[in-house]
Motif scaffolding. Structure first.
Motif, PDB file in Angstrom:
ATOM      1  N   TYR A   1      20.228  49.260  33.800  1.00 49.40           N
ATOM      2  CA  TYR A   1      20.772  48.097  34.507  1.00 49.40           C
ATOM      3  C   TYR A   1      22.135  47.762  33.906  1.00 49.40           C
ATOM      4  O   TYR A   1      22.291  47.720  32.682  1.00 49.40           O
ATOM      5  CB  TYR A   1      19.832  46.894  34.334  1.00 49.40           C
ATOM      6  N   VAL A   2      23.142  47.551  34.781  1.00 53.56           N
ATOM      7  CA  VAL A   2      24.488  47.189  34.336  1.00 53.56           C
ATOM      8  C   VAL A   2      24.935  45.970  35.141  1.00 53.56           C
ATOM      9  O   VAL A   2      24.766  45.930  36.362  1.00 53.56           O
ATOM     10  CB  VAL A   2      25.498  48.342  34.547  1.00 53.56           C
ATOM     11  N   ARG A   3      25.521  44.962  34.453  1.00 52.67           N
ATOM     12  CA  ARG A   3      26.038  43.756  35.132  1.00 52.67           C
ATOM     13  C   ARG A   3      27.485  43.530  34.712  1.00 52.67           C
ATOM     14  O   ARG A   3      27.829  43.575  33.538  1.00 52.67           O
ATOM     15  CB  ARG A   3      25.224  42.532  34.757  1.00 52.67           C
ATOM     16  N   TRP A   4      28.334  43.279  35.727  1.00 53.13           N
ATOM     17  CA  TRP A   4      29.727  42.920  35.493  1.00 53.13           C
ATOM     18  C   TRP A   4      29.969  41.537  36.075  1.00 53.13           C
ATOM     19  O   TRP A   4      29.449  41.198  37.126  1.00 53.13           O
ATOM     20  CB  TRP A   4      30.679  43.880  36.213  1.00 53.13           C
ATOM     21  N   ASP A   5      30.784  40.727  35.406  1.00 58.93           N
ATOM     22  CA  ASP A   5      31.268  39.457  35.944  1.00 58.93           C
ATOM     23  C   ASP A   5      32.742  39.680  36.243  1.00 58.93           C
ATOM     24  O   ASP A   5      33.559  39.778  35.336  1.00 58.93           O
ATOM     25  CB  ASP A   5      31.082  38.336  34.927  1.00 58.93           C
ATOM     26  N   LEU A   6      33.081  39.788  37.526  1.00 59.54           N
ATOM     27  CA  LEU A   6      34.458  40.084  37.924  1.00 59.54           C
ATOM     28  C   LEU A   6      35.328  38.846  38.040  1.00 59.54           C
ATOM     29  O   LEU A   6      36.523  38.949  38.299  1.00 59.54           O
ATOM     30  CB  LEU A   6      34.470  40.853  39.244  1.00 59.54           C
ATOM     31  N   GLY A   7      34.737  37.665  37.856  1.00 63.21           N
ATOM     32  CA  GLY A   7      35.512  36.430  37.923  1.00 63.21           C
ATOM     33  C   GLY A   7      35.875  36.059  39.347  1.00 63.21           C
ATOM     34  O   GLY A   7      35.292  36.563  40.311  1.00 63.21           O
ATOM     35  N   PRO A   8      36.877  35.179  39.533  1.00 64.63           N
ATOM     36  CA  PRO A   8      37.256  34.735  40.870  1.00 64.63           C
ATOM     37  C   PRO A   8      37.938  35.842  41.681  1.00 64.63           C
ATOM     38  O   PRO A   8      38.758  36.586  41.150  1.00 64.63           O
ATOM     39  CB  PRO A   8      38.223  33.579  40.620  1.00 64.63           C
ATOM     40  N   ILE A   9      37.551  35.929  42.941  1.00 69.18           N
ATOM     41  CA  ILE A   9      38.131  36.910  43.868  1.00 69.18           C
ATOM     42  C   ILE A   9      38.290  36.244  45.226  1.00 69.18           C
ATOM     43  O   ILE A   9      37.428  35.475  45.665  1.00 69.18           O
ATOM     44  CB  ILE A   9      37.229  38.153  43.993  1.00 69.18           C
ATOM     45  N   ALA A  10      39.384  36.525  45.907  1.00 66.14           N
ATOM     46  CA  ALA A  10      39.616  35.958  47.239  1.00 66.14           C
ATOM     47  C   ALA A  10      38.513  36.404  48.202  1.00 66.14           C
ATOM     48  O   ALA A  10      38.090  37.553  48.200  1.00 66.14           O
ATOM     49  CB  ALA A  10      40.975  36.390  47.765  1.00 66.14           C
ATOM     50  N   VAL A  11      38.042  35.454  49.015  1.00 67.04           N
ATOM     51  CA  VAL A  11      36.986  35.720  49.994  1.00 67.04           C
ATOM     52  C   VAL A  11      37.502  36.642  51.098  1.00 67.04           C
ATOM     53  O   VAL A  11      38.665  36.558  51.496  1.00 67.04           O
ATOM     54  CB  VAL A  11      36.487  34.382  50.589  1.00 67.04           C
ATOM     55  N   ASN A  12      36.649  37.520  51.575  1.00 64.57           N
ATOM     56  CA  ASN A  12      36.942  38.449  52.678  1.00 64.57           C
ATOM     57  C   ASN A  12      38.092  39.397  52.390  1.00 64.57           C
ATOM     58  O   ASN A  12      38.867  39.725  53.278  1.00 64.57           O
ATOM     59  CB  ASN A  12      37.189  37.694  53.989  1.00 64.57           C
ATOM     60  N   THR A  13      38.210  39.827  51.147  1.00 59.47           N
ATOM     61  CA  THR A  13      39.217  40.825  50.812  1.00 59.47           C
ATOM     62  C   THR A  13      38.531  42.059  50.250  1.00 59.47           C
ATOM     63  O   THR A  13      37.458  41.971  49.657  1.00 59.47           O
ATOM     64  CB  THR A  13      40.232  40.314  49.759  1.00 59.47           C
ATOM     65  N   ALA A  14      39.148  43.166  50.432  1.00 56.36           N
ATOM     66  CA  ALA A  14      38.640  44.419  49.870  1.00 56.36           C
ATOM     67  C   ALA A  14      39.433  44.723  48.609  1.00 56.36           C
ATOM     68  O   ALA A  14      40.002  45.783  48.457  1.00 56.36           O
ATOM     69  CB  ALA A  14      38.774  45.534  50.892  1.00 56.36           C
TER      70      ALA A  14
END
Length: 102
Positions: free
Chosen positions: A56-69
């Protein structure tokens, strides 16, 4: 925080049996992404259920703009033992605490 920004994006991954986590990076920039947790089987607070023989691996990517790739990541792994020929499934969940979708 703006409604157009997700305050926290969490990625959880169950690597198939016989695979070990090596590293992860953003494909576009090559920047390393350090997981906050790597362990055998999933923890109790996980939204993903991994068997005890899976990593099992977990990352916290922090804030990201909604509906973006904006996030594409590469996670190489290596075999921990000779594995049988067959199909292995890698299951991943991406979530945010403010995202109401299932």
């Amino acid at each position: 925080m703006s409604a157009a920004i997700s305050p926290a994006v969490i990625v959880e991954d169950c690597l198939p049996r016989y695979q070990q986590f090596v590293s992860s990076k953003r494909e576009t920039s090559g920047e390393a992404i350090t997981p906050v947790l790597v362990q055998a089987g999933s923890p109790v607070d996980s939204q993903l259920t991994c068997a005890a023989d899976q990593t099992y691996v977990r990352w916290d990517l922090g804030p990201i703009a909604v509906n973006t790739a904006s996030i594409r990541s590469s996670t190489p792994s290596r075999s921990s033992a000779p594995s049988a020929t067959g199909l292995y499934t890698n299951t991943t969940v991406v979530s945010s605490p403010v995202d109401p979708s299932p």
